[in-house]
Design an enzyme around this catalytic site. Structure first.
Site, PDB file in Angstrom:
ATOM      1  N   SER A 119      -0.148  -7.221  15.747  1.00 29.07           N
ATOM      2  CA  SER A 119      -0.521  -6.199  16.734  1.00 29.07           C
ATOM      3  C   SER A 119       0.194  -4.881  16.400  1.00 29.07           C
ATOM      4  O   SER A 119       0.008  -4.357  15.304  1.00 29.07           O
ATOM      5  CB  SER A 119      -0.197  -6.713  18.144  1.00 29.07           C
ATOM      6  OG  SER A 119      -0.860  -5.970  19.126  1.00 29.07           O
ATOM      7  N   ASP A 259     -10.584 -11.722  20.032  1.00 28.45           N
ATOM      8  CA  ASP A 259      -9.391 -10.883  19.925  1.00 28.45           C
ATOM      9  C   ASP A 259      -9.576  -9.517  20.586  1.00 28.45           C
ATOM     10  O   ASP A 259     -10.654  -8.926  20.532  1.00 28.45           O
ATOM     11  CB  ASP A 259      -9.079 -10.676  18.436  1.00 28.45           C
ATOM     12  CG  ASP A 259      -7.629 -10.378  18.141  1.00 28.45           C
ATOM     13  OD1 ASP A 259      -6.948  -9.823  19.013  1.00 28.45           O
ATOM     14  OD2 ASP A 259      -7.196 -10.709  17.018  1.00 28.45           O
ATOM     15  N   HIS A 286      -5.986 -13.006  20.677  1.00 29.02           N
ATOM     16  CA  HIS A 286      -4.975 -12.162  20.030  1.00 29.02           C
ATOM     17  C   HIS A 286      -3.799 -12.949  19.465  1.00 29.02           C
ATOM     18  O   HIS A 286      -2.956 -12.386  18.791  1.00 29.02           O
ATOM     19  CB  HIS A 286      -4.483 -11.143  21.052  1.00 29.02           C
ATOM     20  CG  HIS A 286      -3.839  -9.919  20.488  1.00 29.02           C
ATOM     21  ND1 HIS A 286      -4.430  -9.135  19.516  1.00 29.02           N
ATOM     22  CD2 HIS A 286      -2.641  -9.322  20.764  1.00 29.02           C
ATOM     23  CE1 HIS A 286      -3.639  -8.118  19.228  1.00 29.02           C
ATOM     24  NE2 HIS A 286      -2.547  -8.216  19.955  1.00 29.02           N
TER      25      HIS A 286
END
Length: 312
Positions: A119, A259, A286
């Site tokens: 991320s 995601d 995610h």
């Protein structure tokens, strides 16, 4: 029962004159540093901590890859600076790039290491790789946006798939500036259960990691904003699309079917990075390193090990 892995924790001084005090970066080394090329893991947020990436120790067990985790400044066990809330001139991408370089030098691995960023950690890792540091050999970008404009567009699209009452609650509190309210946070949780982590209940290390934002929201609110999909902070206009072609190491690009980092968000990395492989996890959002843990480790581990053997 498997033998516990060797793990060493420590702190490294990190000089940040603008902080007004000596800062420290907390880190953990899993496995035997020096046994083979280490993997440095960059956590997301910004503002969570390393705990939700501890599962990467699976790579140590299966592939003998030493894994280095650390808490970025303002999160976890590293130095906190709540007095810097809202100070966008202090909480910059360069601050965290400098911190990474400082840690690499402290551990003596700056000439030979791999990097995995999840991320926000992948955003940071991609920018690090753009500078073409000689010691970086492989890059893994896990559920990371190449451009925050695309990220925001993707989140807006995902929001429309929520029930109308949840959408209305989110809209109302964002409009009224009451995003700290329990009602707003409950609506956020609905979004997260679909697109952040689809495991119920959420894995405890992930709960712990996200909990650090509650304990000290300084970095997250300043750089990101109130939630994963309501971006008001200094990263709102962040992009590496123009520079991604400068990443000159073999790169593994990962995301999940559900995601937050939808295909459109990561695609520029695939289009611009010269030597790149893209894998999408069919049953993940995610947190594919939890949601499809075994396959995730197999994909990452084989990329790091087999590619190295090819190079050698």
């Amino acid at each position: 029962m498997s033998t516990p892995l060797k793990a060493v924790e420590g702190e490294v001084d990190f000089s940040v004159p603008a902080a007004g005090k000596l800062c420290k970066t907390w880190y953990k080394v899993v496995g035997n540093l020096g046994s083979r090329r280490p993997l440095v893991a960059l956590h997301g947020g910004p503002g969570v901590n390393h705990s939700y990436l501890l599962v990467l120790a699976d790579l140590t067990r299966a592939y003998s890859i030493p894994v280095i985790l650390y808490d970025q400044l303002g999160s976890g066990y590293s130095t906190h600076l709540p007095e810097k809330m809202g100070d966008v001139s202090f909480w910059t991408e360069q601050l965290f790039l400098d911190e990474l370089d400082n840690l690499l030098r402290h551990l003596g691995i700056q000439d030979d290491y791999d990097l995995l960023g999840h991320s926000w950690g992948g955003m940071l890792g991609s920018r690090h790789a753009v500078a073409q540091p000689e010691g970086l050999k492989h890059l893994v970008l896990s559920s990371s946006p190449a451009d925050m404009g695309l990220w925001i567009k993707a989140q807006n699209g995902l929001r429309t798939k929520l029930s109308q009452d949840v959408q209305d609650t989110l809209d109302k509190h964002e409009r009224d500036g009451t995003t700290e309210s329990a009602e707003y946070q409950a609506a956020v949780s609905v979004f997260y259960a679909r697109y952040l982590c689809r495991i119920d209940p959420m894995p405890e290390p992930l709960v712990e990691g996200l909990g650090w934002i509650e304990k000290d929201p300084t970095v997250y609110l300043t750089m990101n904003g109130p939630s994963e999909f309501y971006i008001t902070g200094s990263l709102k206009d962040w992009s590496t699309i123009r520079d991604a072609h400068k990443i000159n190491v073999p790169t593994l690009l990962l995301n999940g079917r559900y995601d937050e980092a939808q295909d459109m968000v990561v695609a520029p990395f695939f289009l611009e990075i010269p030597h790149v492989k893209w894998v999408t996890f069919a049953e993940s959002s995610h947190m594919s390193h939890y949601e499809e843990r075994e396959r995730f480790m197999e994909v990452v581990g084989s990329f790091l090990v087999e590619d190295r053997q090819t190079q050698e």
